[in-house]
Design a protein around this motif. Structure first.
Motif: not given
Lengths: 193, 379
Positions: B188-194
Protein backbone atom coordinates in the motif's frame (compact mmCIF):
# COMPACT_ATOMS: atom_id res chain seq x y z
CA UNK A 1 -38.63 -6.39 21.41
CA UNK A 2 -35.23 -5.61 22.87
CA UNK A 3 -34.27 -9.28 22.58
CA UNK A 4 -35.24 -9.35 18.92
CA UNK A 5 -33.52 -6.09 18.01
CA UNK A 6 -30.23 -7.49 19.29
CA UNK A 7 -30.24 -9.94 16.38
CA UNK A 8 -28.14 -8.97 13.34
CA UNK A 9 -30.02 -7.24 10.52
CA UNK A 10 -33.01 -6.44 12.72
CA UNK A 11 -33.63 -2.85 13.71
CA UNK A 12 -36.12 -1.35 16.09
CA UNK A 13 -38.94 -1.27 13.52
CA UNK A 14 -38.60 -4.89 12.41
CA UNK A 15 -38.28 -6.01 16.04
CA UNK A 16 -41.56 -4.25 16.88
CA UNK A 17 -43.30 -5.82 13.88
CA UNK A 18 -42.03 -9.31 14.79
CA UNK A 19 -43.01 -8.92 18.44
CA UNK A 20 -46.56 -7.83 17.59
CA UNK A 21 -46.88 -10.62 15.07
CA UNK A 22 -45.88 -13.24 17.64
CA UNK A 23 -48.32 -11.84 20.19
CA UNK A 24 -51.22 -11.82 17.72
CA UNK A 25 -50.46 -15.14 15.97
CA UNK A 26 -51.87 -18.44 17.30
CA UNK A 27 -50.03 -19.70 20.39
CA UNK A 28 -48.67 -22.66 18.48
CA UNK A 29 -46.56 -20.43 16.24
CA UNK A 30 -44.69 -18.80 19.07
CA UNK A 31 -44.29 -22.16 20.82
CA UNK A 32 -42.83 -23.77 17.69
CA UNK A 33 -40.34 -20.95 17.42
CA UNK A 34 -39.41 -21.25 21.08
CA UNK A 35 -39.00 -25.01 20.72
CA UNK A 36 -36.83 -24.63 17.64
CA UNK A 37 -34.63 -22.08 19.41
CA UNK A 38 -34.32 -24.38 22.40
CA UNK A 39 -33.29 -27.31 20.25
CA UNK A 40 -30.74 -25.30 18.35
CA UNK A 41 -29.10 -24.11 21.52
CA UNK A 42 -29.14 -27.58 23.05
CA UNK A 43 -28.00 -29.68 20.13
CA UNK A 44 -25.79 -27.50 17.96
CA UNK A 45 -22.12 -27.53 18.82
CA UNK A 46 -18.79 -27.22 17.07
CA UNK A 47 -17.39 -30.20 15.17
CA UNK A 48 -14.26 -31.39 16.97
CA UNK A 49 -12.41 -31.67 13.65
CA UNK A 50 -13.37 -28.74 11.45
CA UNK A 51 -15.13 -26.53 14.05
CA UNK A 52 -18.14 -26.03 11.82
CA UNK A 53 -21.58 -25.92 13.46
CA UNK A 54 -23.05 -29.41 13.70
CA UNK A 55 -25.51 -31.64 15.50
CA UNK A 56 -23.31 -34.73 15.12
CA UNK A 57 -19.67 -34.92 16.10
CA UNK A 58 -17.69 -35.26 13.91
CA UNK A 59 -19.92 -33.41 11.45
CA UNK A 60 -21.38 -34.94 8.30
CA UNK A 61 -18.71 -33.41 6.11
CA UNK A 62 -15.83 -34.67 8.22
CA UNK A 63 -17.27 -38.18 8.44
CA UNK A 64 -18.16 -38.36 4.73
CA UNK A 65 -15.83 -41.03 3.31
CA UNK A 66 -16.15 -39.67 -0.22
CA UNK A 67 -14.47 -36.40 0.71
CA UNK A 68 -10.76 -36.00 0.17
CA UNK A 69 -8.95 -35.67 3.46
CA UNK A 70 -5.79 -34.47 1.76
CA UNK A 71 -7.42 -31.12 1.04
CA UNK A 72 -8.59 -28.55 3.64
CA UNK A 73 -10.41 -25.35 2.76
CA UNK A 74 -9.99 -22.70 5.47
CA UNK A 75 -12.87 -20.21 5.86
CA UNK A 76 -13.80 -17.47 8.31
CA UNK A 77 -17.32 -18.55 9.28
CA UNK A 78 -19.82 -21.42 8.98
CA UNK A 79 -21.84 -19.46 6.42
CA UNK A 80 -18.78 -19.56 4.12
CA UNK A 81 -18.87 -23.37 4.28
CA UNK A 82 -22.48 -23.28 3.10
CA UNK A 83 -21.56 -20.90 0.25
CA UNK A 84 -18.69 -23.10 -0.99
CA UNK A 85 -20.64 -26.34 -0.67
CA UNK A 86 -23.60 -24.82 -2.50
CA UNK A 87 -21.30 -24.06 -5.41
CA UNK A 88 -20.44 -27.76 -5.63
CA UNK A 89 -17.17 -28.84 -7.15
CA UNK A 90 -15.21 -28.81 -3.90
CA UNK A 91 -14.72 -32.34 -2.56
CA UNK A 92 -12.28 -31.71 0.28
CA UNK A 93 -12.87 -30.88 3.94
CA UNK A 94 -13.21 -27.56 5.75
CA UNK A 95 -11.75 -25.70 8.66
CA UNK A 96 -13.66 -22.80 10.23
CA UNK A 97 -11.60 -20.05 11.89
CA UNK A 98 -14.56 -18.22 13.46
CA UNK A 99 -13.30 -14.78 12.57
CA UNK A 100 -10.53 -12.86 10.82
CA UNK A 101 -7.43 -11.21 12.23
CA UNK A 102 -8.23 -7.66 13.21
CA UNK A 103 -6.01 -6.06 15.85
CA UNK A 104 -8.18 -2.94 15.70
CA UNK A 105 -11.08 -4.98 17.07
CA UNK A 106 -8.83 -6.87 19.45
CA UNK A 107 -8.89 -10.11 17.44
CA UNK A 108 -5.47 -11.74 17.41
CA UNK A 109 -4.30 -15.20 16.23
CA UNK A 110 -5.18 -16.78 19.58
CA UNK A 111 -8.81 -15.73 19.15
CA UNK A 112 -9.03 -17.68 15.89
CA UNK A 113 -9.04 -21.47 15.55
CA UNK A 114 -5.58 -21.59 14.01
CA UNK A 115 -4.02 -23.83 16.66
CA UNK A 116 -6.67 -26.48 15.88
CA UNK A 117 -5.76 -26.25 12.20
CA UNK A 118 -2.09 -26.74 12.96
CA UNK A 119 -2.97 -29.76 15.12
CA UNK A 120 -4.97 -31.24 12.25
CA UNK A 121 -1.94 -31.00 10.00
CA UNK A 122 0.45 -32.47 12.50
CA UNK A 123 -1.56 -35.45 13.58
CA UNK A 124 -4.10 -36.99 11.36
CA UNK A 125 -5.21 -40.52 12.19
CA UNK A 126 -1.93 -42.38 12.71
CA UNK A 127 0.10 -39.39 13.85
CA UNK A 128 1.38 -38.40 10.40
CA UNK A 129 -0.27 -35.74 8.31
CA UNK A 130 -2.09 -36.83 5.20
CA UNK A 131 -3.02 -33.24 4.29
CA UNK A 132 -1.33 -32.13 1.09
CA UNK A 133 -2.94 -28.76 0.43
CA UNK A 134 -4.61 -26.03 2.47
CA UNK A 135 -6.74 -23.58 0.49
CA UNK A 136 -7.30 -20.27 2.26
CA UNK A 137 -10.73 -18.97 1.23
CA UNK A 138 -11.08 -15.76 3.26
CA UNK A 139 -12.59 -12.49 2.00
CA UNK A 140 -10.61 -10.28 -0.36
CA UNK A 141 -10.59 -7.51 2.28
CA UNK A 142 -7.65 -6.13 4.25
CA UNK A 143 -8.51 -8.44 7.18
CA UNK A 144 -9.10 -11.45 4.93
CA UNK A 145 -5.75 -10.98 3.17
CA UNK A 146 -3.90 -10.48 6.46
CA UNK A 147 -5.42 -13.67 7.84
CA UNK A 148 -4.48 -15.61 4.71
CA UNK A 149 -0.90 -14.34 4.84
CA UNK A 150 -0.63 -15.18 8.53
CA UNK A 151 -1.90 -18.72 8.00
CA UNK A 152 0.53 -19.22 5.13
CA UNK A 153 3.42 -18.20 7.38
CA UNK A 154 2.36 -20.54 10.15
CA UNK A 155 1.70 -23.55 7.89
CA UNK A 156 4.57 -23.33 5.39
CA UNK A 157 7.18 -24.75 7.83
CA UNK A 158 4.95 -27.84 8.23
CA UNK A 159 5.66 -28.76 4.65
CA UNK A 160 2.10 -28.44 3.37
CA UNK A 161 1.20 -26.54 0.24
CA UNK A 162 -0.82 -23.39 1.08
CA UNK A 163 -2.88 -21.77 -1.67
CA UNK A 164 -5.17 -18.75 -1.85
CA UNK A 165 -8.42 -18.56 -3.82
CA UNK A 166 -8.24 -16.27 -6.87
CA UNK A 167 -9.96 -12.90 -6.95
CA UNK A 168 -11.04 -10.85 -9.94
CA UNK A 169 -13.91 -10.44 -12.37
CA UNK A 170 -17.03 -12.34 -11.23
CA UNK A 171 -18.25 -15.09 -13.53
CA UNK A 172 -20.84 -13.66 -15.91
CA UNK A 173 -19.74 -10.17 -14.87
CA UNK A 174 -19.12 -7.41 -17.35
CA UNK A 175 -15.64 -5.99 -17.53
CA UNK A 176 -16.84 -2.46 -18.23
CA UNK A 177 -18.86 -2.30 -15.00
CA UNK A 178 -16.14 -3.78 -12.81
CA UNK A 179 -14.47 -1.39 -10.38
CA UNK A 180 -10.85 -0.34 -10.87
CA UNK A 181 -9.43 -2.16 -7.86
CA UNK A 182 -10.93 -5.46 -8.99
CA UNK A 183 -9.68 -5.03 -12.55
CA UNK A 184 -6.19 -4.24 -11.27
CA UNK A 185 -6.28 -7.38 -9.12
CA UNK A 186 -7.59 -9.48 -12.00
CA UNK A 187 -4.78 -8.26 -14.26
CA UNK A 188 -2.12 -8.94 -11.64
CA UNK A 189 -3.49 -12.47 -11.17
CA UNK A 190 -3.74 -13.31 -14.88
CA UNK A 191 -3.12 -16.89 -16.03
CA UNK A 192 -1.49 -18.28 -19.14
CA UNK A 193 -3.89 -19.66 -21.77
CA UNK B 1 -19.17 20.33 -15.89
CA UNK B 2 -21.86 22.58 -14.49
CA UNK B 3 -23.82 22.54 -11.27
CA UNK B 4 -27.31 23.38 -12.53
CA UNK B 5 -29.11 23.28 -9.22
CA UNK B 6 -28.29 22.86 -5.57
CA UNK B 7 -30.81 22.02 -2.87
CA UNK B 8 -30.28 21.69 0.86
CA UNK B 9 -32.28 21.20 4.05
CA UNK B 10 -31.11 20.99 7.65
CA UNK B 11 -27.54 21.86 6.65
CA UNK B 12 -25.66 23.89 9.31
CA UNK B 13 -27.37 27.29 9.65
CA UNK B 14 -28.69 27.40 6.08
CA UNK B 15 -32.43 27.84 5.66
CA UNK B 16 -33.94 25.08 3.47
CA UNK B 17 -33.59 26.36 -0.03
CA UNK B 18 -32.71 25.61 -3.59
CA UNK B 19 -30.44 27.55 -5.83
CA UNK B 20 -29.84 27.70 -9.55
CA UNK B 21 -26.32 28.97 -10.04
CA UNK B 22 -25.08 30.58 -13.22
CA UNK B 23 -22.59 28.83 -15.53
CA UNK B 24 -19.64 31.07 -14.65
CA UNK B 25 -19.18 33.29 -11.60
CA UNK B 26 -21.48 33.02 -8.63
CA UNK B 27 -20.64 35.48 -5.89
CA UNK B 28 -22.02 35.02 -2.39
CA UNK B 29 -21.60 38.11 -0.25
CA UNK B 30 -22.42 38.57 3.40
CA UNK B 31 -20.92 39.37 6.78
CA UNK B 32 -19.05 36.79 8.80
CA UNK B 33 -21.12 34.05 10.37
CA UNK B 34 -24.04 34.39 7.94
CA UNK B 35 -23.52 31.09 6.13
CA UNK B 36 -21.33 31.78 3.08
CA UNK B 37 -18.81 29.08 3.90
CA UNK B 38 -21.62 26.70 4.86
CA UNK B 39 -22.98 27.02 1.36
CA UNK B 40 -19.60 26.14 -0.19
CA UNK B 41 -19.27 23.33 2.33
CA UNK B 42 -22.65 21.91 1.25
CA UNK B 43 -21.48 21.81 -2.36
CA UNK B 44 -18.13 20.31 -1.33
CA UNK B 45 -19.88 17.70 0.82
CA UNK B 46 -22.26 16.50 -1.90
CA UNK B 47 -19.32 16.21 -4.29
CA UNK B 48 -16.67 14.61 -2.05
CA UNK B 49 -18.85 13.11 0.75
CA UNK B 50 -16.70 14.82 3.31
CA UNK B 51 -16.30 18.20 4.88
CA UNK B 52 -13.29 20.48 4.64
CA UNK B 53 -13.94 21.82 8.13
CA UNK B 54 -14.82 18.78 10.19
CA UNK B 55 -13.80 15.15 10.20
CA UNK B 56 -17.33 14.11 11.17
CA UNK B 57 -20.15 14.49 8.69
CA UNK B 58 -22.72 14.73 11.48
CA UNK B 59 -21.29 18.12 12.42
CA UNK B 60 -22.97 19.36 9.26
CA UNK B 61 -26.44 18.74 10.66
CA UNK B 62 -28.26 21.84 11.87
CA UNK B 63 -27.99 22.14 15.67
CA UNK B 64 -31.77 21.88 16.08
CA UNK B 65 -32.25 19.17 13.46
CA UNK B 66 -31.63 15.45 13.08
CA UNK B 67 -30.88 15.22 9.40
CA UNK B 68 -29.08 17.20 6.75
CA UNK B 69 -29.66 16.81 3.02
CA UNK B 70 -27.79 18.20 0.02
CA UNK B 71 -28.70 17.44 -3.57
CA UNK B 72 -26.98 18.67 -6.73
CA UNK B 73 -28.01 18.44 -10.36
CA UNK B 74 -24.84 18.30 -12.40
CA UNK B 75 -24.59 18.63 -16.16
CA UNK B 76 -21.66 17.04 -17.89
CA UNK B 77 -21.53 17.09 -21.67
CA UNK B 78 -25.31 17.52 -21.87
CA UNK B 79 -26.03 14.60 -19.53
CA UNK B 80 -27.63 15.62 -16.28
CA UNK B 81 -27.03 13.55 -13.17
CA UNK B 82 -28.38 13.88 -9.67
CA UNK B 83 -26.02 13.59 -6.68
CA UNK B 84 -27.54 13.34 -3.22
CA UNK B 85 -26.19 13.09 0.30
CA UNK B 86 -28.32 12.63 3.41
CA UNK B 87 -26.60 12.75 6.78
CA UNK B 88 -28.10 11.30 9.95
CA UNK B 89 -26.56 11.17 13.41
CA UNK B 90 -25.14 7.72 12.76
CA UNK B 91 -25.20 7.17 9.02
CA UNK B 92 -24.98 8.75 5.63
CA UNK B 93 -27.06 7.86 2.62
CA UNK B 94 -25.57 8.45 -0.79
CA UNK B 95 -27.58 8.33 -3.99
CA UNK B 96 -26.69 8.90 -7.61
CA UNK B 97 -29.63 9.34 -9.98
CA UNK B 98 -31.98 8.11 -7.23
CA UNK B 99 -30.08 4.87 -6.81
CA UNK B 100 -27.79 3.55 -4.09
CA UNK B 101 -24.12 3.60 -5.16
CA UNK B 102 -22.00 0.47 -4.73
CA UNK B 103 -19.08 0.52 -4.53
CA UNK B 104 -18.87 4.11 -3.40
CA UNK B 105 -15.96 4.79 -5.78
CA UNK B 106 -18.55 4.96 -8.58
CA UNK B 107 -19.90 8.16 -7.07
CA UNK B 108 -16.69 10.01 -7.82
CA UNK B 109 -15.05 11.01 -11.05
CA UNK B 110 -17.60 13.00 -13.06
CA UNK B 111 -18.45 15.63 -10.50
CA UNK B 112 -15.32 17.47 -9.43
CA UNK B 113 -14.67 20.52 -7.33
CA UNK B 114 -11.46 22.23 -6.34
CA UNK B 115 -11.58 24.06 -3.04
CA UNK B 116 -9.46 27.08 -2.28
CA UNK B 117 -9.85 28.18 1.34
CA UNK B 118 -7.96 30.71 3.47
CA UNK B 119 -6.52 27.88 5.62
CA UNK B 120 -4.79 26.54 2.50
CA UNK B 121 -2.78 29.73 2.20
CA UNK B 122 -0.75 28.72 5.23
CA UNK B 123 -0.04 25.18 4.06
CA UNK B 124 3.40 25.94 2.61
CA UNK B 125 4.48 26.87 6.13
CA UNK B 126 2.21 24.47 8.02
CA UNK B 127 2.97 21.11 9.60
CA UNK B 128 4.15 18.23 7.38
CA UNK B 129 0.84 16.48 8.13
CA UNK B 130 -1.16 19.40 6.75
CA UNK B 131 0.94 19.39 3.58
CA UNK B 132 0.42 15.63 3.12
CA UNK B 133 -3.34 16.03 3.52
CA UNK B 134 -3.27 18.94 1.08
CA UNK B 135 -1.42 16.80 -1.46
CA UNK B 136 -3.61 13.74 -0.89
CA UNK B 137 -6.75 15.78 -1.40
CA UNK B 138 -5.43 16.91 -4.78
CA UNK B 139 -4.45 13.33 -5.73
CA UNK B 140 -7.90 12.07 -4.75
CA UNK B 141 -9.68 14.73 -6.82
CA UNK B 142 -7.69 13.68 -9.86
CA UNK B 143 -7.81 9.97 -9.16
CA UNK B 144 -10.78 8.90 -7.02
CA UNK B 145 -9.52 5.31 -6.69
CA UNK B 146 -6.76 6.73 -4.47
CA UNK B 147 -9.32 6.93 -1.66
CA UNK B 148 -9.64 3.15 -1.26
CA UNK B 149 -5.86 2.74 -1.17
CA UNK B 150 -5.50 5.51 1.41
CA UNK B 151 -8.22 4.01 3.59
CA UNK B 152 -6.70 0.52 3.44
CA UNK B 153 -3.33 2.03 4.27
CA UNK B 154 -4.75 3.77 7.36
CA UNK B 155 -6.33 0.53 8.52
CA UNK B 156 -3.20 -1.58 8.06
CA UNK B 157 -1.00 1.09 9.65
CA UNK B 158 -3.25 1.24 12.71
CA UNK B 159 -3.32 -2.58 12.87
CA UNK B 160 0.47 -2.75 12.77
CA UNK B 161 0.74 -0.14 15.52
CA UNK B 162 -1.72 -2.06 17.70
CA UNK B 163 0.37 -5.22 17.23
CA UNK B 164 3.57 -3.29 18.05
CA UNK B 165 2.07 -2.17 21.36
CA UNK B 166 0.29 -5.44 22.22
CA UNK B 167 1.81 -6.89 25.39
CA UNK B 168 -0.42 -9.98 25.53
CA UNK B 169 0.93 -11.50 22.32
CA UNK B 170 3.68 -14.08 22.49
CA UNK B 171 6.81 -12.78 20.80
CA UNK B 172 6.66 -15.41 18.07
CA UNK B 173 3.07 -14.57 17.02
CA UNK B 174 3.93 -10.90 17.30
CA UNK B 175 6.78 -11.33 14.82
CA UNK B 176 4.57 -13.41 12.51
CA UNK B 177 1.86 -10.77 12.58
CA UNK B 178 4.30 -7.95 11.98
CA UNK B 179 5.63 -9.89 8.98
CA UNK B 180 2.08 -9.98 7.62
CA UNK B 181 1.37 -6.30 8.20
CA UNK B 182 4.80 -5.29 6.86
CA UNK B 183 3.94 -7.03 3.63
CA UNK B 184 0.53 -5.36 3.32
CA UNK B 185 1.92 -2.01 4.37
CA UNK B 186 4.77 -2.21 1.86
CA UNK B 187 2.38 -2.82 -1.01
CA UNK B 188 0.00 0.00 0.00
CA UNK B 189 2.89 2.38 0.75
CA UNK B 190 4.30 1.79 -2.72
CA UNK B 191 0.91 2.56 -4.27
CA UNK B 192 0.53 5.76 -2.27
CA UNK B 193 4.06 6.88 -3.05
CA UNK B 194 3.50 6.25 -6.74
CA UNK B 195 0.25 8.20 -6.81
CA UNK B 196 1.78 11.15 -4.97
CA UNK B 197 4.98 11.29 -7.03
CA UNK B 198 3.11 10.98 -10.30
CA UNK B 199 0.82 13.79 -9.25
CA UNK B 200 3.74 16.01 -8.28
CA UNK B 201 5.48 15.28 -11.58
CA UNK B 202 2.38 16.35 -13.43
CA UNK B 203 1.72 19.46 -11.42
CA UNK B 204 5.21 20.85 -10.85
CA UNK B 205 5.79 22.51 -14.21
CA UNK B 206 2.41 24.20 -14.19
CA UNK B 207 3.04 25.20 -10.58
CA UNK B 208 6.41 26.80 -11.37
CA UNK B 209 4.95 28.59 -14.43
CA UNK B 210 1.98 29.94 -12.49
CA UNK B 211 4.21 31.14 -9.66
CA UNK B 212 6.38 33.09 -12.09
CA UNK B 213 3.31 34.69 -13.72
CA UNK B 214 2.00 35.75 -10.32
CA UNK B 215 5.19 37.16 -8.85
CA UNK B 216 7.31 38.06 -11.91
CA UNK B 217 10.28 38.02 -9.56
CA UNK B 218 12.57 35.59 -11.35
CA UNK B 219 12.79 33.53 -8.14
CA UNK B 220 11.82 30.00 -9.12
CA UNK B 221 9.37 28.01 -6.99
CA UNK B 222 9.67 24.26 -6.85
CA UNK B 223 8.39 21.21 -5.03
CA UNK B 224 10.33 18.39 -3.48
CA UNK B 225 9.31 15.16 -1.84
CA UNK B 226 11.28 13.19 0.68
CA UNK B 227 10.28 9.62 1.38
CA UNK B 228 11.12 7.95 4.69
CA UNK B 229 13.07 4.70 4.76
CA UNK B 230 15.37 5.71 1.89
CA UNK B 231 12.84 4.42 -0.58
CA UNK B 232 13.59 7.39 -2.81
CA UNK B 233 16.58 9.67 -3.01
CA UNK B 234 16.22 13.22 -1.74
CA UNK B 235 16.64 14.76 -5.18
CA UNK B 236 13.52 16.11 -6.83
CA UNK B 237 11.32 13.43 -8.29
CA UNK B 238 13.83 10.87 -9.47
CA UNK B 239 12.56 8.31 -11.92
CA UNK B 240 10.54 5.93 -9.84
CA UNK B 241 11.71 2.35 -9.77
CA UNK B 242 9.01 -0.17 -10.62
CA UNK B 243 6.21 -0.63 -8.15
CA UNK B 244 7.59 -4.06 -7.20
CA UNK B 245 11.00 -2.58 -6.47
CA UNK B 246 9.45 0.18 -4.38
CA UNK B 247 7.49 -2.43 -2.50
CA UNK B 248 10.66 -4.42 -1.86
CA UNK B 249 12.44 -1.28 -0.59
CA UNK B 250 9.58 -0.59 1.81
CA UNK B 251 9.64 -4.18 3.01
CA UNK B 252 13.37 -3.91 3.74
CA UNK B 253 12.94 -0.51 5.40
CA UNK B 254 10.12 -1.77 7.63
CA UNK B 255 12.16 -4.81 8.61
CA UNK B 256 15.16 -2.73 9.60
CA UNK B 257 13.08 -0.27 11.62
CA UNK B 258 11.12 -2.99 13.43
CA UNK B 259 13.22 -2.93 16.61
CA UNK B 260 12.89 0.85 16.89
CA UNK B 261 9.17 0.62 16.03
CA UNK B 262 8.64 -1.91 18.81
CA UNK B 263 10.34 0.39 21.31
CA UNK B 264 8.29 3.38 20.26
CA UNK B 265 5.05 1.54 19.61
CA UNK B 266 4.64 3.27 16.27
CA UNK B 267 5.60 2.76 12.64
CA UNK B 268 8.34 5.15 11.59
CA UNK B 269 8.63 4.29 7.91
CA UNK B 270 6.03 4.98 5.27
CA UNK B 271 4.17 7.66 3.36
CA UNK B 272 2.52 8.85 6.59
CA UNK B 273 5.93 10.22 7.59
CA UNK B 274 7.02 11.60 4.23
CA UNK B 275 7.70 15.26 3.67
CA UNK B 276 6.45 17.49 0.86
CA UNK B 277 8.37 20.73 0.63
CA UNK B 278 7.64 24.01 -1.07
CA UNK B 279 10.86 25.68 -2.11
CA UNK B 280 11.78 29.14 -3.27
CA UNK B 281 15.05 29.49 -5.17
CA UNK B 282 16.05 26.11 -3.78
CA UNK B 283 15.46 27.15 -0.15
CA UNK B 284 12.77 25.87 2.14
CA UNK B 285 9.86 28.28 1.62
CA UNK B 286 8.57 27.89 5.17
CA UNK B 287 11.75 29.49 6.54
CA UNK B 288 12.71 31.73 3.69
CA UNK B 289 9.69 33.08 1.82
CA UNK B 290 7.62 36.11 2.78
CA UNK B 291 3.94 35.83 3.65
CA UNK B 292 3.08 37.15 0.20
CA UNK B 293 5.34 34.62 -1.52
CA UNK B 294 3.88 31.74 0.52
CA UNK B 295 0.38 32.76 -0.50
CA UNK B 296 1.45 33.11 -4.12
CA UNK B 297 2.78 29.54 -3.97
CA UNK B 298 -0.54 28.13 -2.88
CA UNK B 299 -2.36 30.28 -5.42
CA UNK B 300 -0.01 28.86 -8.06
CA UNK B 301 -0.62 25.32 -6.83
CA UNK B 302 -4.39 25.74 -6.93
CA UNK B 303 -4.43 27.16 -10.44
CA UNK B 304 -2.10 24.34 -11.54
CA UNK B 305 -4.39 21.81 -9.87
CA UNK B 306 -7.41 23.18 -11.73
CA UNK B 307 -5.67 23.14 -15.09
CA UNK B 308 -4.38 19.60 -14.55
CA UNK B 309 -7.83 18.38 -13.61
CA UNK B 310 -9.43 20.09 -16.59
CA UNK B 311 -6.87 18.50 -18.90
CA UNK B 312 -7.04 14.97 -17.51
CA UNK B 313 -10.83 14.86 -17.20
CA UNK B 314 -11.28 16.91 -20.37
CA UNK B 315 -13.67 19.00 -18.37
CA UNK B 316 -13.05 21.98 -16.07
CA UNK B 317 -13.93 21.30 -12.40
CA UNK B 318 -16.06 23.71 -10.38
CA UNK B 319 -14.02 26.03 -8.20
CA UNK B 320 -15.00 26.88 -4.64
CA UNK B 321 -13.26 30.04 -3.54
CA UNK B 322 -13.85 30.67 0.14
CA UNK B 323 -13.20 34.29 0.99
CA UNK B 324 -9.71 34.12 -0.40
CA UNK B 325 -9.69 37.60 -1.92
CA UNK B 326 -9.58 39.34 1.42
CA UNK B 327 -6.41 37.36 2.24
CA UNK B 328 -4.58 38.31 -0.96
CA UNK B 329 -3.05 41.64 -1.85
CA UNK B 330 -4.49 43.56 -4.85
CA UNK B 331 -1.82 42.30 -7.28
CA UNK B 332 -2.41 38.63 -6.44
CA UNK B 333 -6.15 39.18 -6.54
CA UNK B 334 -5.87 40.61 -10.00
CA UNK B 335 -3.84 37.60 -11.12
CA UNK B 336 -6.39 35.19 -9.67
CA UNK B 337 -9.32 36.82 -11.41
CA UNK B 338 -7.42 37.21 -14.67
CA UNK B 339 -6.67 33.51 -14.49
CA UNK B 340 -10.32 32.65 -13.84
CA UNK B 341 -11.52 34.89 -16.68
CA UNK B 342 -9.23 32.98 -19.03
CA UNK B 343 -10.66 29.58 -18.04
CA UNK B 344 -14.09 28.07 -18.30
CA UNK B 345 -14.63 26.81 -14.75
CA UNK B 346 -17.88 27.43 -12.97
CA UNK B 347 -16.96 29.32 -9.81
CA UNK B 348 -18.58 29.71 -6.41
CA UNK B 349 -16.98 32.63 -4.64
CA UNK B 350 -17.71 33.77 -1.11
CA UNK B 351 -16.67 37.21 0.04
CA UNK B 352 -17.41 39.74 2.74
CA UNK B 353 -18.02 42.39 0.10
CA UNK B 354 -18.95 42.00 -3.60
CA UNK B 355 -16.38 44.64 -4.57
CA UNK B 356 -13.49 42.30 -3.62
CA UNK B 357 -14.43 40.13 -6.55
CA UNK B 358 -12.84 41.76 -9.55
CA UNK B 359 -15.17 40.40 -12.16
CA UNK B 360 -17.87 42.15 -14.09
CA UNK B 361 -19.02 39.79 -16.82
CA UNK B 362 -20.90 36.48 -16.54
CA UNK B 363 -21.50 37.19 -12.91
CA UNK B 364 -24.44 36.43 -10.63
CA UNK B 365 -24.58 37.93 -7.16
CA UNK B 366 -26.23 36.44 -4.11
CA UNK B 367 -26.70 37.93 -0.68
CA UNK B 368 -26.26 35.61 2.32
CA UNK B 369 -27.87 36.76 5.53
CA UNK B 370 -28.60 34.67 8.59
CA UNK B 371 -28.68 31.46 6.56
CA UNK B 372 -30.96 32.87 3.85
CA UNK B 373 -29.67 33.20 0.32
CA UNK B 374 -31.18 35.59 -2.16
CA UNK B 375 -30.11 36.70 -5.58
CA UNK B 376 -29.24 40.37 -5.64
CA UNK B 377 -28.55 42.76 -8.47
CA UNK B 378 -24.87 42.94 -9.35
CA UNK B 379 -22.89 45.41 -7.22
Amino acid sequence: MQCLSRLPGIGEKTATRLAFHLVRAPDSEAQELAKALHEVVDTIRLCSVCLNLTQLDPCETCSDARRERTLICVVASPSDVVAIDRAGGFRGTFHVLHGLLSPLEGIGPDDLRIAELVRRLKTDAAGASIVEEVIVATNASVEGEATAMYIARVLKPLGVSVTRIASGIPVGGELEYTDQATIARALAGRVTL
Amino acid sequence: MLVRALKFTGFRNLAPSSLEPGPRFNVFAGNNGQGKTNLLEALYAVCTLRSFRSSRLRDLINIDGEQAYVGARVDRGGLERRYELTINARSRIVRLDNKAVRPIAKYFGDFNVVLFAPEDLLVAKGSPGERRRFLDRAVFTLKPSFLAVAQDFEKVLKSRNVVLRDEQLSSSSKEEMLDVYDQQLASLSAQILWARINYLKNVQERFAGAFESITRSGLPASLSYEATGEVLGVEQFPELPSQQETEASYLAALASSRRADLRRGATNVGPHRDVLRFQLAGQLAGNFASQGQLRAMILAWKTAEMDLLAEVHEDPPALLLDDVSSELDPKRNEYLFDFLRGRKNQCFISTTHPKFVLLSEDRRDFRVENGHIEESSSL
